[in-house]
Design a protein around this motif. Sequence first.
Motif, mmCIF file in Angstrom:
data_model
loop_
_atom_site.group_PDB
_atom_site.id
_atom_site.type_symbol
_atom_site.label_atom_id
_atom_site.label_comp_id
_atom_site.label_asym_id
_atom_site.label_seq_id
_atom_site.Cartn_x
_atom_site.Cartn_y
_atom_site.Cartn_z
ATOM 1 N N GLU A 51 -29.158 0.357 42.118
ATOM 2 C CA GLU A 51 -29.202 1.175 42.717
ATOM 3 C C GLU A 51 -28.827 2.795 43.153
ATOM 4 O OE1 GLU A 51 -33.024 1.265 45.330
ATOM 5 O OE2 GLU A 51 -31.657 1.767 46.838
ATOM 6 N N ALA A 52 -29.074 4.103 42.704
ATOM 7 C CA ALA A 52 -29.084 4.755 42.813
ATOM 8 C C ALA A 52 -27.294 5.561 42.303
ATOM 9 C CB ALA A 52 -29.365 5.663 43.669
ATOM 10 N N GLY A 53 -26.731 4.578 41.833
ATOM 11 C CA GLY A 53 -25.038 4.979 41.532
ATOM 12 C C GLY A 53 -24.353 3.885 42.300
ATOM 13 N N ALA A 54 -24.653 2.816 42.740
ATOM 14 C CA ALA A 54 -24.364 1.878 43.599
ATOM 15 C C ALA A 54 -24.468 0.642 43.412
ATOM 16 C CB ALA A 54 -24.581 2.186 45.170
ATOM 17 N N VAL A 55 -24.054 -0.260 43.979
ATOM 18 C CA VAL A 55 -24.221 -1.820 44.241
ATOM 19 C C VAL A 55 -24.813 -1.902 45.203
ATOM 20 C CG1 VAL A 55 -23.554 -4.680 43.322
ATOM 21 C CG2 VAL A 55 -22.829 -2.292 42.144
ATOM 22 N N VAL A 56 -25.919 -2.668 45.362
ATOM 23 C CA VAL A 56 -26.544 -2.697 47.219
ATOM 24 C C VAL A 56 -26.301 -4.419 47.890
ATOM 25 C CG1 VAL A 56 -28.268 -2.907 47.936
ATOM 26 C CG2 VAL A 56 -28.201 -0.994 45.952
ATOM 27 N N LEU A 57 -25.971 -4.550 48.244
ATOM 28 C CA LEU A 57 -25.610 -5.426 48.678
ATOM 29 C C LEU A 57 -26.869 -7.042 49.963
ATOM 30 C CD1 LEU A 57 -21.858 -5.904 50.286
ATOM 31 C CD2 LEU A 57 -22.561 -5.879 48.152
ATOM 32 N N PRO A 58 -27.206 -7.697 49.321
ATOM 33 C CA PRO A 58 -28.103 -8.725 50.533
ATOM 34 C C PRO A 58 -28.130 -8.154 52.261
ATOM 35 C CG PRO A 58 -26.528 -10.179 49.437
ATOM 36 C CD PRO A 58 -25.867 -9.011 49.275
ATOM 37 N N ASP A 59 -28.059 -7.203 52.479
ATOM 38 C CA ASP A 59 -27.322 -6.406 54.268
ATOM 39 C C ASP A 59 -28.000 -5.040 53.506
ATOM 40 O OD1 ASP A 59 -25.041 -6.198 52.955
ATOM 41 O OD2 ASP A 59 -23.694 -6.803 54.515
ATOM 42 N N GLY A 60 -27.967 -4.301 52.707
ATOM 43 C CA GLY A 60 -28.498 -3.393 52.622
ATOM 44 C C GLY A 60 -26.838 -2.176 52.095
ATOM 45 N N MET A 61 -25.744 -2.714 52.551
ATOM 46 C CA MET A 61 -24.162 -2.235 52.383
ATOM 47 C C MET A 61 -24.487 -1.383 50.808
ATOM 48 S SD MET A 61 -20.636 -3.634 53.275
ATOM 49 C CE MET A 61 -19.282 -2.101 52.799
ATOM 50 N N ARG A 62 -23.777 -0.727 50.918
ATOM 51 C CA ARG A 62 -23.686 0.304 49.347
ATOM 52 C C ARG A 62 -22.789 0.273 48.917
ATOM 53 N NH1 ARG A 62 -28.657 2.476 47.894
ATOM 54 N NH2 ARG A 62 -27.810 3.777 46.374
ATOM 55 N N LEU A 63 -22.028 -0.225 47.568
ATOM 56 C CA LEU A 63 -21.316 0.411 46.900
ATOM 57 C C LEU A 63 -20.952 1.031 46.334
ATOM 58 C CD1 LEU A 63 -19.462 -3.579 47.025
ATOM 59 C CD2 LEU A 63 -19.392 -1.930 48.827
ATOM 60 N N ALA A 64 -20.748 2.240 46.100
ATOM 61 C CA ALA A 64 -20.665 3.519 45.386
ATOM 62 C C ALA A 64 -19.747 3.012 44.029
ATOM 63 C CB ALA A 64 -20.318 4.916 45.995
ATOM 64 N N TYR A 65 -20.481 3.493 42.763
ATOM 65 C CA TYR A 65 -19.989 2.796 41.712
ATOM 66 C C TYR A 65 -17.939 3.793 41.408
ATOM 67 C CZ TYR A 65 -24.570 1.814 39.801
ATOM 68 O OH TYR A 65 -25.398 1.555 38.902
ATOM 69 N N GLN A 66 -17.843 5.063 42.703
ATOM 70 C CA GLN A 66 -16.817 5.287 41.632
ATOM 71 C C GLN A 66 -15.690 4.278 43.103
ATOM 72 O OE1 GLN A 66 -19.511 7.118 42.849
ATOM 73 N NE2 GLN A 66 -19.085 8.790 44.450
ATOM 74 N N ASP A 67 -16.350 3.300 43.856
ATOM 75 C CA ASP A 67 -15.170 3.203 44.956
ATOM 76 C C ASP A 67 -14.814 1.746 44.431
ATOM 77 O OD1 ASP A 67 -15.114 4.859 46.582
ATOM 78 O OD2 ASP A 67 -17.048 3.928 47.734
ATOM 79 N N LEU A 68 -15.907 1.678 42.979
ATOM 80 C CA LEU A 68 -15.702 -0.114 42.385
ATOM 81 C C LEU A 68 -14.809 0.486 41.412
ATOM 82 C CD1 LEU A 68 -19.194 -0.970 42.787
ATOM 83 C CD2 LEU A 68 -17.454 -1.896 43.668
#
Length: 750
Positions: free
Chosen positions: A185-202
């Motif tokens: 969603e919106a340039g990030a991977v979203v974990l079950p708890d709502g934490m967001r991993l930005a694409y550039q961080d991955l």
Amino acid sequence: MSRLRTITRRSFIVGSAAIAGGVAFGTYLYKRDLKNPLLEGLPPGAAAITPYVKIDASGVTLITPRADVGQGAYSIQAHMIAEELDVDLDTVQITPGPPSPVYYNGVVGVEAMPIAATSETLLARTGRGASDVAGKLLGLQLTGGSSTVPDMYDRLRMAGAVARETLLAAAVAQTGLERSQLKTEAGAVVLPDGMRLAYQDLAAAAAEIDPVTEVTLRDPGAWRHLGKTQMRTDIMAKSTGTQTYGIDMVMEGMLHATTRTNPAQGGAIMGFDAGRAEKMRGVKAVLPITGGVAVVADNTWRAFQAAQAVKCDWGPSPYIGDTADQFKAVAASFTDDRQDSRFRDDGDVTAALADGEVLEAEYRIPYLAHAPLEPMSVVVKLEKARVDIWTGTQIPRFMQANVAALTGIDAENVHIHVLMSGGSFGRRLEDDYTLRAVEVAMQLPGTPIKMVWSREEDFTHDFPRPLAMARARGKVSDGQIAAYDLAIAAPSTAESQMARLNQPVFGPDIAIVAGAWDQPFAIPDYRVTGHRVPAMVPVSSWRSVGASGNGFLHESFMDEMCHAAGVDPLEERLRLCTHAPSRGVLEAVGEMSDWGADLGPGRGRGLAFCLSFGVPVAEVVEVSQTDAGLKIDRVFVAAEVGRVMDPVNFEAQLSGAVIWGLGHAMNCELTYRDGVPQQDNYHLYEGLRLYQTPKIEVRGLENGGKLRGIGEPGVPPAAPALANAIFAATGQRIRELPLSKSVDFAWSTS
């Protein structure tokens, strides 16, 4: 329904930049990998980066290689990637990328083949596939032919999907979670708890794992961008005057140049006296170039003024110099030895027209200039064994090759930086203005040269749409069109244009008969013949190419035939039509315009249809007679493109095509005297004025057929629909464009 595509490891390359910590994604859908243009300059140990989506520490960059000349190409390409990648376009960078064979166009070549869009034979399908193969082998990076969406639709969505799934796989490896537990969603991977991993961080982690080779493209029912009202990515900048075009390019130490070349097309310069010009304020140099001189100054205005002060001795044009004589050459080309094609020959036309009453007519269309609002401009910097060029162009690789040939510098060291263009209509399929600027830069190495042409220089050195003539014969029987014979004579656009690109041309030129030979009408005896006129002034592609004029030639006579048969023009076309999508647009435009209803005295309604670039378009024009002249009241347009990607831009493109087509049909032509165009600016080449612009109603049909583009197909029906409306209102049949030669149009709001 979603489609599952498997991409082999060999055809998908994903890598990391060890120093930058980044990764880029894209897809190759073919067996042979093409060299990736983003490899150049990578540090040791970096892996290949694929062409369409790049992700690094700075964020997400989308590569949109089809040129934007005002038609919204950058925006729709970005939306196609974003649909699968799950990014918001206001958070990403968008760039056309460098010239590269990997950005080849596999669709545009179909327009050069004698394959009717309605044909689904094995030969037709094989030919369309051959176009893609040829495009790849030639590295045909070209924007044109309304091909951007159909050519890039699968490639860009696949690029976004592969990038998305590979980033998700990287997140799975980092978190230990299951893929099913994650979403994007919106340039990030979203974990079950709502934490967001930005694409550039991955990105760096994604570069270290095997790419995901199986992706599922989203069902159109789940689309967030495509098929829905979108904001074009350039709309804010263009609405606020902050959009940067090629002509806005500024560099430190830059000098400004313009040219003054022989106004007689193809003529040489025999000599010049620059004494007065060299003494003018700000002038740095007056230099010889092909066909004339270039003035270099400290700003463009001073260069313009000094260019006019140069006394030039011009040689004659090598071409037929006057339009009247040019039309004589066209008229003399309706001969067997000049026959270029006969792709349509149903029944026995010769026998059908051998006796009885035969309807005959002759039509003419003029040369037309491209006249984009942004004049030809380019910045060139040449130093040692490298050339950098900044300009708006639709042919970056052809330009690269021609500059390399001119300078002797290897093509890999010719760097084309493609910029946003302020219009084209086919003009930026040429690179003459760039080559003249390069000639200047070769004489001033190390200095950035900004070349801008005056409007007069552009008009007089344009490669116009060719003039043409048609001779039509037909017969009606029992209230129906029974025989239709159309012969068209015109110079070859392909022969002229491809020669300037150093490309060979084989076989007939489809453009001579495009929009005429392949119309979906089952007339018992039906023939369309193309005759190639010997080359005269150099010509080029113009918005909708051959169909732009052939729509007028074909549909004007169709209307005459309907009148002679005493049959309703819409009903007769529907009776003859063999193509369901074409029937659909005819029925739609009839319903939209309330066809058949009485408009009252002094008013008329005209219908025209044209199938071009695979898109059937029907238009109805309503006109009325006023004391100030003829007034265009309303226009109705229906088109079938399979699926509308952007409803707002779809309407804008068709409305713009109508305005473009009507304005040129009413007022515009280029005429030549001693090889010199007599119209050298807008005051002699007037388009449709705002107060003359009718209300335009657009309808896009979506019957799930092949995906098509819409930039050009709205143009061909405009002129004949207007001419047919004038006949309905006044009884005057006009067979020559522009129409203002025969009737007066209202030039005031009264």
